[in-house]
Design a protein around this motif. Sequence first.
Motif, PDB file in Angstrom:
ATOM      1  N   PHE A   1      -5.943 -42.461  26.082  1.00 13.52           N
ATOM      2  CA  PHE A   1      -6.227 -43.159  27.333  1.00 13.52           C
ATOM      3  C   PHE A   1      -6.740 -44.573  27.067  1.00 13.52           C
ATOM      4  CE2 PHE A   1      -9.277 -43.987  30.876  1.00 13.52           C
ATOM      5  CZ  PHE A   1      -8.359 -44.047  31.917  1.00 13.52           C
ATOM      6  N   LEU A   2      -7.589 -44.733  26.047  1.00 12.81           N
ATOM      7  CA  LEU A   2      -8.120 -46.056  25.707  1.00 12.81           C
ATOM      8  C   LEU A   2      -7.019 -46.995  25.227  1.00 12.81           C
ATOM      9  CD1 LEU A   2     -11.426 -45.118  23.847  1.00 12.81           C
ATOM     10  CD2 LEU A   2     -11.200 -46.094  26.140  1.00 12.81           C
ATOM     11  N   ASN A   3      -5.913 -46.402  24.760  1.00 19.05           N
ATOM     12  CA  ASN A   3      -4.761 -47.207  24.344  1.00 19.05           C
ATOM     13  C   ASN A   3      -3.743 -47.369  25.471  1.00 19.05           C
ATOM     14  OD1 ASN A   3      -4.635 -47.894  21.202  1.00 19.05           O
ATOM     15  ND2 ASN A   3      -5.742 -45.968  21.457  1.00 19.05           N
ATOM     16  N   ASP A   4      -4.183 -47.069  26.695  1.00 15.57           N
ATOM     17  CA  ASP A   4      -3.368 -47.252  27.902  1.00 15.57           C
ATOM     18  C   ASP A   4      -2.184 -46.296  27.992  1.00 15.57           C
ATOM     19  OD1 ASP A   4      -5.001 -49.302  28.912  1.00 15.57           O
ATOM     20  OD2 ASP A   4      -3.983 -50.780  27.673  1.00 15.57           O
ATOM     21  N   PHE A   5      -2.363 -45.076  27.467  1.00 16.59           N
ATOM     22  CA  PHE A   5      -1.339 -44.051  27.607  1.00 16.59           C
ATOM     23  C   PHE A   5      -1.820 -42.966  28.565  1.00 16.59           C
ATOM     24  CE2 PHE A   5      -0.564 -45.441  23.106  1.00 16.59           C
ATOM     25  CZ  PHE A   5       0.667 -46.044  23.356  1.00 16.59           C
ATOM     26  N   PRO A   6      -0.917 -42.375  29.346  1.00 13.34           N
ATOM     27  CA  PRO A   6      -1.281 -41.157  30.069  1.00 13.34           C
ATOM     28  C   PRO A   6      -1.726 -40.111  29.055  1.00 13.34           C
ATOM     29  CG  PRO A   6       0.858 -41.975  30.788  1.00 13.34           C
ATOM     30  CD  PRO A   6       0.488 -42.762  29.565  1.00 13.34           C
ATOM     31  N   ALA A   7      -2.776 -39.369  29.379  1.00 13.89           N
ATOM     32  CA  ALA A   7      -3.322 -38.422  28.403  1.00 13.89           C
ATOM     33  C   ALA A   7      -3.793 -37.138  29.075  1.00 13.89           C
ATOM     34  CB  ALA A   7      -4.480 -39.058  27.641  1.00 13.89           C
ATOM     35  N   LEU A   8      -3.528 -36.031  28.410  1.00 18.32           N
ATOM     36  CA  LEU A   8      -4.005 -34.724  28.846  1.00 18.32           C
ATOM     37  C   LEU A   8      -4.813 -34.083  27.727  1.00 18.32           C
ATOM     38  CD1 LEU A   8      -0.839 -33.007  30.439  1.00 18.32           C
ATOM     39  CD2 LEU A   8      -2.611 -34.347  31.610  1.00 18.32           C
ATOM     40  N   ALA A   9      -5.936 -33.463  28.099  1.00 20.23           N
ATOM     41  CA  ALA A   9      -6.666 -32.564  27.206  1.00 20.23           C
ATOM     42  C   ALA A   9      -6.496 -31.176  27.806  1.00 20.23           C
ATOM     43  CB  ALA A   9      -8.140 -32.947  27.141  1.00 20.23           C
TER      44      ALA A   9
END
Length: 253
Positions: A119-127
Amino acid sequence: MKVLLTNDDGIEGKGLWAMAYALKKIPDIEVAISAPMKQQSGMSHALSVLRRIEYKIIDNPDFDIITIDGTPTDCVKIYLETMNPGATVGAVISGINDGANLATDVLYSGTVGAALEGFLNDFPALAVSLDLNSEIPFESAAEATAQYFCRQIELGGIFFHNINFPKKYRNGKAEFQVARLGKRDYLNGFKKEKDPDGKTYFQVGGKVIDFDTGEGTDIYATEHGFVSVTPLHADTTDYEEIPKLAERLKGGA
């Protein structure tokens, strides 16, 4: 789209591979894996800065794989910065973790920490996590997660979602419910022990104690058979406190 898959259970984690093969079935999705060599639970967003980090490239016909002797965050950062020519990664999925990451446990979770790095790298992210001793197979949770991920990607934008599967679906299928974080702690979280050589040490453990489990929380959702989804963010600024503190500082406090 290339999806970077990671976890904190390690490269042999069953949830990781269930997620990898569920994503592989989706047209136009390429899966890359960058995962720790061994268990890294509780590492949060830790980064290895004082030692060299060993890595191995794993030859696999289906996936681009690197395994790293470091934290989940190391795995994401190293892949994005050294193994991603042309910046082809489009999203990061961390999991599926063997055990829930609910409530304030997200602050300790290596699963969530790895997704945060995406997310910090501007990607959609799921945990993504599955409750311990759940009757839901990793494969079923992975299929449901893949479908959820595709829907969110179609809607567009950058997101950071923490997903938890329950011990049992309430209606025999995955029903996603938006929820806020509850509050969780542990009673007697550290146990004193002594080995045969007389060395003393602490063992992390303890009984789960939940303080905030009301309707609308992720704990409530999973206890009632829903798949909880909590949107997270990285900005921990207390905006309500800013003007109050500014006034105190003007007064010399």
